[in-house]
Enzyme design. Structure first.
Site, PDB file in Angstrom:
ATOM      1  N   ASP A 143       0.818  -1.211   0.000  1.00  0.00           N
ATOM      2  CA  ASP A 143       0.000   0.000   0.000  1.00  0.00           C
ATOM      3  C   ASP A 143       0.854   1.264   0.000  1.00  0.00           C
ATOM      4  OD1 ASP A 143      -2.570  -0.819  -0.310  1.00  0.00           O
ATOM      5  OD2 ASP A 143      -3.234  -0.398   1.725  1.00  0.00           O
ATOM      6  N   ASP A 286      -9.150  -8.438  11.625  1.00  0.00           N
ATOM      7  CA  ASP A 286      -8.842  -9.854  11.834  1.00  0.00           C
ATOM      8  C   ASP A 286      -9.873 -10.531  12.736  1.00  0.00           C
ATOM      9  OD1 ASP A 286      -7.989  -8.296  13.959  1.00  0.00           O
ATOM     10  OD2 ASP A 286      -5.889  -8.894  13.819  1.00  0.00           O
TER      11      ASP A 286
END
Length: 754
Positions: A143, A286
């Protein structure tokens, strides 16, 4: 307290201790100990609820309710922990040959701004995992859109992925990678996590069961966290996260509630597709992803082995930022995906996920515990109202059972006292995180935890230490008031029983606050990469693949350098080590690696050389990473809290805290000598002795002080040659002056090193 009660306390204590020692061998004894722990703490809390709420005023009554609520909340967490620890749970290994055809695997390494050397380590290790190469692809999902990372990735043989925006941070990054890849199984690896060679062999087989949606291996950390490192307790404490990663995750696995922790996990692609990919809209994607993949009889698996190792937060500020992110993220998940409302979760799954979210309120509860005795001693605000002897009768058996049961349930990976220290240290910041997230609903920002930090100076973190300083000052003032009450005619506290209770309470808390304050003193980190203790046979040569070959042993190593031990003491070895600044190292798998020598020293009967690696090619780098990480032995799983006393941590800190260690910089070996010399000064000559000698310098001992910076001397055994020297340092010890000297030839130093 009457004699019968004393006998009762003594008898119950002996029984609990007996159960504790038997529990290491007999499972039935462990069950009785855990049952006793729950019953005794339940009795204590019922007594607290009925008989000890303050009645001296509305303010005290309110604080009494807050303290009681915090204790009941802690008890509910103890029940959950007992359930998770009640029965050992180990999964059978399912080998890869169970598959008719092995699935294809895509490894996603999500990165944003991590250093290139950190990523290189992880990429290399992922490519070294034992699996058919035609079925394994490693992707760096960057990113940060960094051209240098792209070049490095492709040079190593991996694939590079970038996207146009950074929407949804890590989760968005992973989802974008899913859209441009097609492997049957997706592996997520953090940029600092380095998998072992058998990572896929030990995890992939569980997907033979079509209902298994993801498999999680623990995050294991090879560096010392701030608690271990700043307290000089690396060898006595385990990493603070080990308790959750190894003990609690194993317990959750029994109820199909393994928590996805962001890395070291494998996913069935089709299962991820059904829930729309990795969860977005929260900063702990997550946890939410794992929970959604466990609905409607879908299964998760936890493999409790060291299958990958990585870096934990290296500084205390980074640890606080990391926990703040986790805390806020859990509350965000509860707000967006309340476990009570998600269809398809079992009752135990709902309870365990709620307990995981509830855990992050520990900061609020611990602040109540810290403030309660201070409020009494400073402002006469009660949080509990009873007499000392009655409190001991109900509290002491509950406390002792907690100490013993927790130690058995944690398998010596944690203790009640160190849990208290950890919670006190994080409490001010986690309390703020919880309250601001609930009431202010701040938009959480995904911050990447810094890794590979290097600094050369000790620092005291004034701003971060402020809550601990305030609490410690309040504790000291309260104890001074107690001294005034006891040792002067001034009578401040009308209730002596409550005074005794709160004095012990304040001292217990102050010990943990003091340790929290010590943790804010950051130790220097001189190396950019962790050194590992190894024992590798090797050879040194002064020319690549030829020349004199010297047997040696590599005693510690990183991917940047090593320490080498040589036990040969003949003249050729002496000359070889002293005269060569550039050497070549070879082991079974590492051939012709060029080294630069930085220092040499002699310890007992061995020579040690500090070296750095030069011009490392990809093959040599793979060999280094393989030796250090991929094929290294597991030294992490069996670490326990050995002699890790809280008081010992404080004493050890002040004993070991010192200025930065002096760097070794000699490049030639010093031989111990006792050679008499005649020193030629401008206006006189004096006698002295050589303490040690090398081809670059020596150490001289004299009775008289030498004020010249340069002079000459002649060895009495060899009068034909003068030695010209320059003083590098001087110190006085007893009756003698000692000088570190470097030899000079013409107008130049031959070599630094004195």
């Amino acid at each position: 307290m009457d004699i019968e009660m004393l006998y009762c306390l003594a008898g119950s204590s002996i029984l609990l201790l007996l159960l504790y020692f038997l529990a290491s061998k007999y499972l039935w004894s462990k069950y009785i100990l855990l049952f006793a722990f729950l019953i005794l703490n339940g009795i204590y809390l019922v007594w607290r609820t009925i008989y000890t709420l303050p009645t001296v005023g509305i303010v005290s009554f309110i604080f009494g309710l807050l303290l009681l609520a915090a204790e009941w909340a802690g008890y509910s967490q103890s029940i959950t922990f007992t359930i998770l620890s009640w029965k050992p749970f180990k999964r059978k290994i399912i080998p890869l040959y169970s598959f008719r055809e092995l699935p294809t695997v895509d490894v996603f390494i999500a990165t944003y701004n991590e250093p290139a050397d950190l990523l290189k380590r992880t990429i290399t290790a992922c490519l070294l995992m034992r699996y058919p190469k035609e079925k394994l692809r490693v992707y760096v999902c960057d990113d940060g859109k960094r051209e240098e990372i792209k070049k490095m990735t492709e040079s190593l043989g991996a694939y590079y992925i970038k996207r146009e925006d950074n929407k949804h941070a890590k989760a968005g990054n992973l989802n974008h990678a899913m859209s441009v890849t097609n492997g049957d199984i997706i592996v997520t690896m953090d940029a600092d996590m380095v998998p072992k060679i058998n990572f896929l062999e030990r995890t992939l087989g569980y997907f033979k069961d079509d209902q298994v949606t993801f498999v999680q291996a623990p995050q294991v950390f090879y560096n010392a966290d701030p608690f271990q490192y700043n307290l000089f307790y690396e060898e006595r404490l385990t990493n603070e996260q080990d308790f959750f990663m190894r003990r609690l995750e194993e317990g959750k696995d029994r109820f199909n509630s393994t928590m996805y922790v962001g890395s070291n996990a494998l996913f069935r692609r089709t299962a991820l597709d059904k829930i729309g990919g990795f969860a977005t809209g929260v900063i702990t994607e997550d946890m939410a992803t794992g929970m959604l993949l466990q609905t409607k009889s879908q299964k998760s698996v936890f493999v409790n082995e060291t299958l990958a190792v990585g870096l934990s937060a290296e500084t205390f500020p980074d640890l606080i930022k990391q926990r703040d992110r986790w805390c806020r993220g859990n509350i965000q998940v509860a707000r967006k995906w309340n476990p009570l409302n998600i269809k398809g979760l079992s009752l135990m799954q709902r309870l365990l996920y709620l307990d995981g979210i509830h855990y992050w309120f520990f900061g609020v509860y611990k602040m109540i515990y810290l403030l309660a005795p201070l409020l009494f001693l400073l402002f006469s605000i009660y949080s509990i109202q009873t007499n000392f002897s009655t409190l001991i009768i109900f509290w002491f058996p509950a406390f002792l059972s907690s100490l013993l049961a927790f130690r058995r349930m944690a398998d010596s990976k944690r203790s009640v006292l160190w849990s208290h220290v950890y919670e006190v240290t994080l409490a001010p910041y986690m309390a703020f995180s919880v309250l601001s997230e609930i009431f202010l609903k701040e938009k959480g920002k995904f911050n990447v935890t810094k890794k590979g930090i290097q600094n050369n100076e000790r620092s005291f973190l004034w701003e971060i230490s402020l809550p601990y300083i305030i609490l410690l000052v309040m504790s000291v003032i309260s104890l001074l008031l107690v001294c005034l009450h006891v040792f002067t005619p001034m009578k401040i506290y009308p209730n002596i029983d409550m005074l005794i209770i709160n004095v012990f309470w304040v001292i217990y808390n102050a010990l943990a606050i003091a340790i929290a304050l010590l943790i804010t003193v950051e130790r220097p980190r001189f190396r950019g990469a962790e050194r590992f203790m190894v024992n590798l046979a090797a050879t040194l040569s002064n020319k690549q693949n030829r020349g004199l070959q010297i047997p040696c042993t590599i005693t510690d190593m990183s991917e940047h350098g090593a320490r080498i031990e040589i036990k040969q003491k003949d003249f050729d070895t002496f000359q070889f080590i002293s005269n060569n600044n550039y050497l070549y190292l070879s082991t079974n798998t590492l051939l012709g690696l060029k080294l630069q020598k930085h220092w040499v020293t002699k310890i007992k009967d061995s020579y040690y050389i500090g070296i750095s690696f030069l011009d490392v090619n990809n093959d040599q780098y793979r060999s280094l990473i393989s030796a250090l990480f991929v094929e290294s032995i597991d030294i992490y799983s069996n670490k326990v809290y050995e002699n890790a006393s809280v008081l010992g941590a404080i004493i050890g800190f002040f004993h070991k805290t010192k200025k930065n260690p002096k760097k070794l910089n000699r490049k030639s070996i010093r031989q111990k000598t006792n050679i008499p010399v005649n020193i030629q000064l401008i206006d006189q000559s004096i006698e002295g002795k050589l303490v040690d000698l090398s081809n670059s310098g020596c150490q001289l001992k004299t009775r008289k002080r030498i004020k010249q910076q340069t002079f000459s001397f002649v060895m009495k055994e060899k009068t034909e040659n003068d030695a010209f020297v320059q003083v590098q340092w001087m110190r006085k010890k007893g009756l003698y002056y000692y000088y570190g000297l470097s030899f000079k030839s013409d107008n130049q130093s031959m070599q630094e090193g004195a």
